[in-house]
Every structure is written in structure tokens, then in C-alpha cells.
Design a protein around this motif. Structure first.
Motif, PDB file in Angstrom:
ATOM      1  N   UNK A  63       5.484  17.337 -12.700  1.00  0.00           N
ATOM      2  CA  UNK A  63       6.427  16.603 -13.556  1.00  0.00           C
ATOM      3  C   UNK A  63       7.349  15.741 -12.688  1.00  0.00           C
ATOM      4  N   UNK A  64       7.801  16.324 -11.563  1.00  0.00           N
ATOM      5  CA  UNK A  64       8.667  15.586 -10.639  1.00  0.00           C
ATOM      6  C   UNK A  64       7.894  14.430  -9.993  1.00  0.00           C
ATOM      7  N   UNK A  65       6.601  14.698  -9.666  1.00  0.00           N
ATOM      8  CA  UNK A  65       5.768  13.647  -9.056  1.00  0.00           C
ATOM      9  C   UNK A  65       5.571  12.479 -10.025  1.00  0.00           C
ATOM     10  N   UNK A  66       5.396  12.807 -11.320  1.00  0.00           N
ATOM     11  CA  UNK A  66       5.256  11.754 -12.336  1.00  0.00           C
ATOM     12  C   UNK A  66       6.523  10.910 -12.421  1.00  0.00           C
ATOM     13  N   UNK A  67       7.677  11.604 -12.391  1.00  0.00           N
ATOM     14  CA  UNK A  67       8.958  10.899 -12.428  1.00  0.00           C
ATOM     15  C   UNK A  67       9.105   9.995 -11.207  1.00  0.00           C
ATOM     16  N   UNK A  68       8.795  10.555 -10.026  1.00  0.00           N
ATOM     17  CA  UNK A  68       8.959   9.809  -8.773  1.00  0.00           C
ATOM     18  C   UNK A  68       8.010   8.614  -8.695  1.00  0.00           C
ATOM     19  N   UNK A  69       6.852   8.733  -9.384  1.00  0.00           N
ATOM     20  CA  UNK A  69       5.845   7.667  -9.296  1.00  0.00           C
ATOM     21  C   UNK A  69       5.997   6.624 -10.394  1.00  0.00           C
ATOM     22  N   UNK A  70       7.001   6.795 -11.266  1.00  0.00           N
ATOM     23  CA  UNK A  70       7.245   5.798 -12.324  1.00  0.00           C
ATOM     24  C   UNK A  70       8.130   4.697 -11.763  1.00  0.00           C
ATOM     25  N   UNK A  90      18.773  -3.656  -0.789  1.00  0.00           N
ATOM     26  CA  UNK A  90      17.448  -3.994  -0.250  1.00  0.00           C
ATOM     27  C   UNK A  90      17.045  -5.431  -0.616  1.00  0.00           C
ATOM     28  N   UNK A  91      16.018  -5.913   0.050  1.00  0.00           N
ATOM     29  CA  UNK A  91      15.523  -7.286  -0.166  1.00  0.00           C
ATOM     30  C   UNK A  91      15.041  -7.459  -1.615  1.00  0.00           C
ATOM     31  N   UNK A  92      14.305  -6.454  -2.102  1.00  0.00           N
ATOM     32  CA  UNK A  92      13.780  -6.510  -3.484  1.00  0.00           C
ATOM     33  C   UNK A  92      14.903  -6.588  -4.500  1.00  0.00           C
ATOM     34  N   UNK A  93      15.977  -5.798  -4.283  1.00  0.00           N
ATOM     35  CA  UNK A  93      17.108  -5.787  -5.217  1.00  0.00           C
ATOM     36  C   UNK A  93      17.867  -7.116  -5.158  1.00  0.00           C
ATOM     37  N   UNK A 131      11.409  -1.905 -14.928  1.00  0.00           N
ATOM     38  CA  UNK A 131      12.651  -2.698 -14.920  1.00  0.00           C
ATOM     39  C   UNK A 131      13.858  -1.780 -14.978  1.00  0.00           C
ATOM     40  N   UNK A 132      13.719  -0.651 -15.747  1.00  0.00           N
ATOM     41  CA  UNK A 132      14.882   0.248 -15.905  1.00  0.00           C
ATOM     42  C   UNK A 132      15.372   0.789 -14.566  1.00  0.00           C
ATOM     43  N   UNK A 133      14.460   0.966 -13.578  1.00  0.00           N
ATOM     44  CA  UNK A 133      14.883   1.459 -12.264  1.00  0.00           C
ATOM     45  C   UNK A 133      15.692   0.408 -11.506  1.00  0.00           C
ATOM     46  N   UNK A 134      15.308  -0.860 -11.664  1.00  0.00           N
ATOM     47  CA  UNK A 134      16.063  -1.945 -11.024  1.00  0.00           C
ATOM     48  C   UNK A 134      17.421  -2.132 -11.689  1.00  0.00           C
ATOM     49  N   UNK A 135      17.437  -2.022 -13.024  1.00  0.00           N
ATOM     50  CA  UNK A 135      18.717  -2.140 -13.751  1.00  0.00           C
ATOM     51  C   UNK A 135      19.642  -0.975 -13.383  1.00  0.00           C
ATOM     52  N   UNK A 136      19.050   0.205 -13.234  1.00  0.00           N
ATOM     53  CA  UNK A 136      19.836   1.394 -12.846  1.00  0.00           C
ATOM     54  C   UNK A 136      20.444   1.192 -11.459  1.00  0.00           C
ATOM     55  N   UNK A 137      19.621   0.674 -10.531  1.00  0.00           N
ATOM     56  CA  UNK A 137      20.100   0.422  -9.167  1.00  0.00           C
ATOM     57  C   UNK A 137      21.235  -0.610  -9.181  1.00  0.00           C
ATOM     58  N   UNK A 138      21.080  -1.635 -10.026  1.00  0.00           N
ATOM     59  CA  UNK A 138      22.119  -2.659 -10.135  1.00  0.00           C
ATOM     60  C   UNK A 138      23.432  -2.026 -10.625  1.00  0.00           C
ATOM     61  N   UNK A 139      23.316  -1.117 -11.601  1.00  0.00           N
ATOM     62  CA  UNK A 139      24.497  -0.413 -12.107  1.00  0.00           C
ATOM     63  C   UNK A 139      25.157   0.440 -11.041  1.00  0.00           C
ATOM     64  N   UNK A 160       0.823  -1.219   0.000  1.00  0.00           N
ATOM     65  CA  UNK A 160       0.000   0.000   0.000  1.00  0.00           C
ATOM     66  C   UNK A 160       0.856   1.268   0.000  1.00  0.00           C
ATOM     67  N   UNK A 161       2.186   1.082   0.093  1.00  0.00           N
ATOM     68  CA  UNK A 161       3.062   2.265   0.110  1.00  0.00           C
ATOM     69  C   UNK A 161       3.003   3.008  -1.216  1.00  0.00           C
ATOM     70  N   UNK A 162       3.292   4.300  -1.163  1.00  0.00           N
ATOM     71  CA  UNK A 162       3.385   5.052  -2.418  1.00  0.00           C
ATOM     72  C   UNK A 162       4.700   4.675  -3.099  1.00  0.00           C
ATOM     73  N   UNK A 163       4.728   4.786  -4.421  1.00  0.00           N
ATOM     74  CA  UNK A 163       5.932   4.396  -5.176  1.00  0.00           C
ATOM     75  C   UNK A 163       7.136   5.255  -4.783  1.00  0.00           C
ATOM     76  N   UNK A 164       6.992   6.613  -4.623  1.00  0.00           N
ATOM     77  CA  UNK A 164       8.166   7.392  -4.202  1.00  0.00           C
ATOM     78  C   UNK A 164       8.771   6.878  -2.890  1.00  0.00           C
ATOM     79  N   UNK A 165       7.896   6.502  -1.941  1.00  0.00           N
ATOM     80  CA  UNK A 165       8.363   5.985  -0.650  1.00  0.00           C
ATOM     81  C   UNK A 165       9.080   4.642  -0.839  1.00  0.00           C
ATOM     82  N   UNK A 166       8.483   3.777  -1.685  1.00  0.00           N
ATOM     83  CA  UNK A 166       9.082   2.466  -1.966  1.00  0.00           C
ATOM     84  C   UNK A 166      10.469   2.636  -2.597  1.00  0.00           C
ATOM     85  N   UNK A 167      10.574   3.563  -3.554  1.00  0.00           N
ATOM     86  CA  UNK A 167      11.858   3.762  -4.242  1.00  0.00           C
ATOM     87  C   UNK A 167      12.937   4.252  -3.264  1.00  0.00           C
ATOM     88  N   UNK A 168      12.548   5.121  -2.321  1.00  0.00           N
ATOM     89  CA  UNK A 168      13.527   5.619  -1.329  1.00  0.00           C
ATOM     90  C   UNK A 168      14.083   4.474  -0.486  1.00  0.00           C
TER      91      UNK A 168
END
Length: 762
Positions: free
Chosen positions: A523-530, A463-466, A533-541, A400-408
Motif C-alpha cells: 500500500x505504501x509502495x503504491x502511494x510512493x509510486x503515484x 528543484x528544477x522541475x518545480x 498534478x496534485x503532488x506538484x500543487x502540494x509541493x507548491x503549497x 529511468x529513475x523510479x518514481x519514489x526516488x524522483x519524488x525524494x
């Protein structure tokens, strides 16, 4: 009978030159290779060339691809009516094949990823796509093609959203849509497919979504396609004067006689809103099948072809079946010989519209899975359950978390620290804010802040997800890895579509009000809420990038560039430029490319091709159509930055072209109309253009129509970049592509504007 069918399948595959690919050995990767065959547009000269010619045209979204099933006959036509040798069926069979047999054969030979790509491209060409594939040997059942259809996403506007100009975007297998099935008895002389095409076509525009007997190759006797179920969707645009139906409707078409495909017929009848049975008469076996059906009053319609030569007993057999199953008169539609296909189609269309008003429950294709298994059908998705479970665990982490919170929490390395680090690195080069403290002091301040951030990034825990993501990717089984990535794509796209719709609507409202501050925030909220896979690949990099500062961490992550290189070789795009932070993880990208160089035996001469253009002018679509690849197109998320994708050049062309791979770079759009009001949008566009043109050997500047204003704006950005290339002695090639220029006179009529434009540039 199954044994004879199995022999027929192998015989046809041998005729088409596909036997070495059976079963499921033909891969998507092999088809994307640039070879002489893939760029040749020559006429098909042998039956064995037909499958490749069909796939090549299909991947370019060429709606004429189904007409390559007949060989060109260079001999002079012999019109001698009495030369009976002309009419031998064997001769004809050697030179022509039924398109449905070709499609069935290709789906039997394609692996699961090629099946998805074929279904997607067929859907884009407005063709029907396979829903149930017939059995092909003594050990197999017919198969529900759920996985093959997962990639198809459609947009429509039902009439209840027409005033608000809203629309629905959904994965077609998950959408709850009324589902109508068309089947026939063996004696029927009517063509269901012709009626379906007529129902789905507006006015006099007749589009052949379903292959029928009057199409090229459609009258050739089918060898393996009987038992195939195809599906096609009608999607409204929200305008009552244009729409045939007020809401989306799915139509399924069972090929062949229901007596020979009982499993498919039972399945269709149970999952359908209504089933239309086409017939001339009812024989004893068919009477038993129809009278054994449950709940037929609202779900069954008989479509009777009433011909002058019909015997009285034929009509009596239909009446007996109607009485036995207590079917109302309104559910029997009789086509008289005086009524043509167009007129009778209107009648069927009206019946479907009336039926739609009474629909209470609808079932998505994804929910048909249970019914398919219950009736003994196999499902093509069964082997993917393990990967689906891992993806679901990652998705459950969002909860139920918001995506920006999850990404942090789960993807911390690409947060504010990474963005700040990007700004510091740019400032180190430009020194715009040095002030009175002196350049050397300012440089050391920047360096100190950089070191502090890098230390914080290095200490961040994975993180566990990564961990779960990297662990699953690290499997040596490529198919399992690709299945996992596909499931991630499906789940995240669905999640993003649900979450981003409200934000997009707010963004649209603010753009009309022109409030620059709110636009920037949204615009920033849209970015934060996206999230994709590219975000996981970016984190891996970034995990790899920051681990290099410590020997212990570097040892744990040393396999990651090799993993990414394998994915790139398998056709997955890799992020080159992080669009959220406008930064390139330099060491990560370099090491991935070095691993790639090793994996291809150090044969990695590249031609780099980039597409630049204004937002939403079809840049990704252009690359997808040119090369048959799949850069994301409107997946519901907003993608920023630049992505690269590798295509292998076949050995037969490497010597002529002098390179081994084509590297495609797809970029975000320039001059976003919504962001143009923000102060740094021009600077951003110039930087992006300079970066990608600097990397490219060939740049395609994509322009929607012959729009001289847009040409002027984009040209100014591109011209700046080319002038900078001149300084460093690089001379990339540039091509302009004007899309959707319909008029034959457009080139001549726009000559004056082009001349003005050239004068301004000079």
C-alpha cells in the motif's frame, strides 16, 4: 461553394442563438455555473433553447439528450390527409434540427476544453464522437480533433487476457486499434449508420451510437454536418459468448457524399484497416476517385444495394470499377432487397472478423497526425506544442529513475519530514506517549523536534522541475496555463498506468493471502509510486508554507496563493487534506481562500457539500454527474485525502439560495476492503468523516445498492462524526443516496432491515 457553406454555418448558428460564441468562445466554466437554466428540466419551447438543453443533459450523462432537438408542439394534431398546408418543409425546419448539425455547431462554438468535456461525456453516453470537423469558412480546413479526444480513457479485456482476468486501460487516442471506415457515394439509398449500429449491438439490443435517418430529427436535411467524420469504439469484455469481436475495433463514419469531402475520404482510406463504400451505382466522377486509390485489394470493400428497379447499366458501372481496380469478388457485398438490415449486418460483421485475422499493422489516432497534415487537414492540437514541450522536459526529469526516488529529489518537502511533522502535531494535541517524563517536558521535546524539522524543510532547495512548473503556471494567459495542466494530466496518467499495473497485481495477490505486513508495505509502495498534478500543487503549497518563516523567502513566494486561487476559479480541484500524511497545510489553504475571497469581490458566501462513502461506490462519479464537473475517476493512480472544487452560483439564484458559491468536497473512500486489516484503518475513517462532516453544510452518504451491512458500517462512522458536531453546536444536513437500486420493490422489501438498523443506532 465554401462561401455558401460559410453563410449556411452563420445562418444556422443564428437560428440556434450561438452566433455570439462563434468561433470557439463558449467556455466550460460558463456551463458549470449553477443557474435557473442549469437546474430547469422544462420542455424546450424555442430553437434557441436547444443547445443549452442538449449540453445540460449531456453533462448529466443523460443518453436521451439527443432527443431535445424537436420543439414540443402544444397544438392539437391535425390528421387531415388533404390539408396540404401541414406539409410545408419551412414550417418543419423551424421547429426541428438535425442532431448532427447541432453537434457540429456546438463543436465549432466550444473552446478546446469544452470540446474535450463534450467528447468525454458523449463517449460515456455510448455515442459516436467527432474525429474530423468539416471546414466552416473560406480560410479554414477540416480539422482532426485529436486534442478533443485526449481525455477519453477506456478499459477492455481482449480474449487473450480472459483467463487471467487481466484488462487493458488506455487513453483511446494512444491505443493501437484496428480502424474501419464507412463512407458512401451520393446515390446510395442504404443507411451506413443503421448498419453500424446493428454491427455494434448484440442480438436484439439495438443501441443508436450513430445518429441515423429513422431517429428523431435524423431525417431532417443536414445543413452543416456533411463532411463530419465520427468515430466509435467496440470494446470486448473477455467473454466469447457475449463479445462481437475478440479485440477492440474503431469504426469511423463519414457523413455525406465522398465527392464533397475528398480530403476526409483520402485521409480515412489511408489510415484505415479497411474502408467500406456503400453505393447503388458508380458515376464517372466516383469511378475516377475509386480507381485513383492505391493498395485497394485488401483495404476496400464495396457494399452494393441491389434493388429490383436497378438498371442493368448501374450494375455494369459497378462491375467496370471492380475490374479496373482488380477487386476480388469477396470484397463486393451485395444486399438483396429480400434481405433485411439485421441479416445483412451479420454478413458485414463476419467480413470484419475475417479481416481482423489478417491485420498486421494498426495505427493509433495520435499517430494519424502526420498523415492528416500531409493531406492538408489542420489539427486542433497545433497551438499546444510549447506547453507540451515543458511537460515533456518535466517527464524527462523522471527518466529511468523510479518514481519514489524522483519524488525524494524533486518534491522533497512532502517526504518523510512532512509526514513526521504531521505525527508530531497530532501527538501535541493527544499526548498519548507522554510516559513518565511529565507532560511539560514531553511537550517541549515535541516542540524542539518540530522546530528542527521545520528548519530542515525551510532550507530545502526548490528543484528544477518545480521551478519549471511554477514558472509555467505563472503565465497571465489562462488558456496556456490550462493547456499546460491538461498535458501534465495526460502524461502523468499514462506514466502511472504503465508503472502501477504490476504493483496493483502484487497487491491483489497479497490481499488474497491476507498477509497484513506485506499489504501495508505494498500500500505504501503504491502511494510512493503515484505521481500527478496534485503532488506538484502540494509541493507548491509546502514551499509557501515553509517560506513564511523567513522574510526573504516569503517575498519570493507571496504570489503563489493568488495563482492557486485563479486555478480554483477556473475549475481545478485543490487539495484540502493531504491523504498521504493526513495533514492540512493550514496557512497555505487559508491564504488561498483569502485570495479567492478578494478575487470574487468579497462575495463568497458558501454552501459546502461533501460526499462520503465506501471505496469504489462511485462518490466522484456521483458529483461529476450531479454538477457536470470532473473529479478524477480511476485514472490509474490512488488518490488519498480530500479535494475541493468551487462552482459559481448565477446571479439569478444567489438571492433565493443565499450563497454565491457551492464548494464540493470529494473524499477518499472509507473502509477500503484491502486496508481494513491494518490496525489504524478504523481510526483513519473516523478522523476523515469527522473532518469533512465538520466542514460541511450538506453531507451525502453514498451507498452502493440497498446493502444493509455496508449501511451499518458507514452509519456508525457518520454517527460518531455527527455526535461530535452536536458538541460544538453545528447541525449539518445529511442525505443518503442508494446507487444502482434496480427493483421497484427494493424500498419495501428492505423495510425490516432498515428498522433493525434504526433500532441498533438508537
Amino acid at each position: 461553394m465554401i462561401f455558401s457553406f460559410s453563410w449556411t454555418v452563420l445562418n444556422l448558428l443564428s437560428t440556434l442563438g450561438l452566433e455570439r460564441f462563434y468561433p470557439n468562445k463558449l467556455t466550460l466554466r460558463s456551463l458549470l455555473e449553477i443557474s435557473k437554466d442549469s437546474i430547469s428540466d422544462e420542455t424546450v419551447l424555442s430553437v434557441k433553447e436547444i443547445p443549452l438543453s442538449f449540453l445540460r443533459k449531456l453533462f448529466k450523462i443523460n443518453a436521451e439528450c439527443r432527443s431535445c432537438i424537436q420543439l414540443s408542439n402544444n397544438q392539437e394534431e391535425n390528421d387531415d390527409l388533404f390539408d396540404l398546408d401541414l406539409y410545408t418543409e419551412d414550417d418543419a425546419a423551424e421547429n426541428i434540427i438535425n442532431p448532427l448539425d447541432l453537434i457540429t455547431a456546438l463543436f465549432l462554438c466550444a473552446d478546446s476544453f469544452l470540446q474535450q468535456e463534450m467528447a468525454l461525456k458523449m463517449s460515456m453516453c455510448q455515442f459516436s464522437v467527432p474525429l474530423v470537423l468539416p471546414y466552416h469558412d473560406s480560410n479554414s480546413q477540416c480539422t482532426l480533433m485529436l486534442w478533443a479526444l485526449r481525455d477519453i480513457v477506456k478499459e477492455w479485456r481482449p480474449h487473450d487476457l480472459s483467463e487471467s482476468r487481466g484488462f487493458v486501460e488506455d487513453n483511446i487516442v494512444q491505443a493501437n486499434i484496428p480502424f474501419y471506415s464507412f463512407v458512401r457515394l451520393k446515390n446510395c439509398s442504404l443507411s451506413k449508420s443503421q448498419f453500424l449500429n446493428q454491427i455494434l449491438s448484440r442480438g436484439q439490443q439495438n443501441h443508436n451510437m450513430f445518429i441515423h435517418r429513422d431517429m428523431e430529427g435524423g431525417a431532417v436535411k443536414r445543413k452543416i454536418a456533411n463532411g463530419l467524420v465520427e468515430v466509435c469504439w467496440y470494446l470486448p469484455c473477455g467473454r466469447e459468448n457475449l463479445d462481437i469481436f475478440p479485440e477492440p475495433v474503431a469504426f469511423a463514419n463519414l457523413r455525406g457524399d465522398i465527392c464533397e469531402s475528398l480530403a476526409q475520404f483520402s485521409f480515412l482510406f489511408q489510415v484505415s484497416t479497411a474502408t467500406f463504400v456503400f453505393l447503388d451505382k458508380v458515376e464517372e466522377v466516383e469511378h475516377k476517385i475509386l480507381t485513383s486509390l492505391q493498395d485497394v485489394r485488401s483495404k476496400l470493400f464495396l457494399v452494393v444495394n441491389h434493388k429490383k428497379e436497378n438498371h442493368k447499366e448501374d450494375m455494369m458501372s459497378i462491375k467496370a470499377t471492380q475490374d479496373k481496380i482488380d477487386l476480388p469478388k469477396t470484397s463486393v457485398k451485395i444486399k438483396d432487397s429480400k434481405v433485411n438490415v439485421a441479416e445483412f449486418s451479420k454478413k458485414l460483421c463476419a467480413t470484419i472478423k475475417t479481416s481482423l485475422c489478417d491485420v498486421k499493422n494498426t495505427m493509433s489516432i495520435a499517430h494519424m497526425l502526420g498523415k492528416a497534415v500531409e493531406l492538408g487537414l489542420s489539427v486542433d492540437e497545433g497551438k499546444t506544442d510549447k506547453q507540451k514541450k515543458v511537460v515533456q522536459e518535466i517527464m524527462d526529469g523522471i527518466g529511468v529513475r523510479s518514481i519514489p526516488h524522483y519524488k525524494k529529489q524533486q518534491l522533497p518537502l512532502q517526504g518523510e519530514n512532512w509526514k513526521r511533522l504531521s505525527q508530531l502535531e497530532k501527538e501535541e494535541c493527544r499526548l498519548k506517549e507522554a510516559g513518565v517524563s511529565g507532560i511539560e517536558v514531553y511537550k517541549s521535546q515535541l516542540q524542539a523536534e518540530k522546530q528542527k524539522i521545520m528548519e530542515e524543510q525551510r532550507k530545502a532547495k526548490v528543484s528544477k522541475g518545480m521551478k519549471s512548473f511554477i514558472e509555467t503556471l505563472s503565465t497571465s494567459d489562462k488558456e496556456k496555463r490550462d493547456v499546460f495542466l491538461k498535458w501534465m494530466k495526460f502524461k502523468f496518467n499514462t506514466h502511472s498506468r504503465d508503472k502501477l499495473t504490476a504493483l496493483r497485481n502484487k497487491f491483489k495477490e497479497q490481499c488474497e493471502k491476507k498477509d497484513a505486513k506485506l499489504i501495508a508495505e505494498l500500500d505504501q509502495a503504491l502511494l510512493d509510486s503515484s505521481l500527478g498534478i496534485e503532488h506538484y500543487m502540494r509541493e507548491m503549497g509546502l514551499i509557501y508554507e515553509f517560506s513564511l518563516q523567513s522574510q526573504e523567502s516569503a517575498n519570493k513566494t507571496s504570489h503563489l496563493p493568488g495563482l492557486a486561487a485563479e486555478m480554483v476559479l477556473d475549475g481545478h480541484p485543490l487539495e484540502l487534506l493531504d491523504g498521504d500524511a493526513s495533514n492540512i497545510p493550514e496557512r497555505w489553504v487559508t491564504d488561498v481562500l483569502m485570495e479567492l475571497h478578494k478575487k470574487v469581490g468579497e462575495k463568497s458566501r458558501l454552501l459546502v457539500l461533501t460526499v462520503l462513502g465506501v471505496q469504489s461506490t462511485g462518490k466522484s462519479t456521483l458529483l461529476n454527474t450531479m454538477f457536470g464537473v470532473q473529479f478524477p475517476v480511476s485514472s490509474g493512480r490512488c488518490t488519498r485525502g480530500a479535494y475541493m472544487l468551487f462552482l459559481k452560483v448565477g446571479e439569478d439564484m444567489q438571492h433565493d439560495l443565499n450563497f454565491d458559491f457551492i464548494l464540493l468536497i470529494d473524499t477518499e473512500g472509507l473502509k477500503s476492503p484491502d486496508l481494513a486489516q491494518l490496525e489504524d484503518s478504523y481510526e483513519h475513517d473516523n478522523q476523515l468523516a469527522t473532518f469533512v462532516i465538520g466542514l460541511s453544510d450538506v453531507t451525502i452518504i453514498n451507498i452502493a445498492m440497498e446493502n444493509s451491512t455496508e449501511m451499518k458500517d458507514v452509519l456508525q462512522i457518520a454517527a460518531h462524526a455527527f455526535l461530535r458536531m452536536k458538541v460544538i453546536g453545528k447541525k449539518p444536513v445529511c442525505h443518503f443516496v442508494h446507487q444502482n437500486v434496480a427493483g421497484v420493490s427494493a424500498h419495501a422489501k428492505n423495510m425490516t432491515e432498515r428498522k433493525h438498523l434504526l433500532d441498533q443506532l438508537n
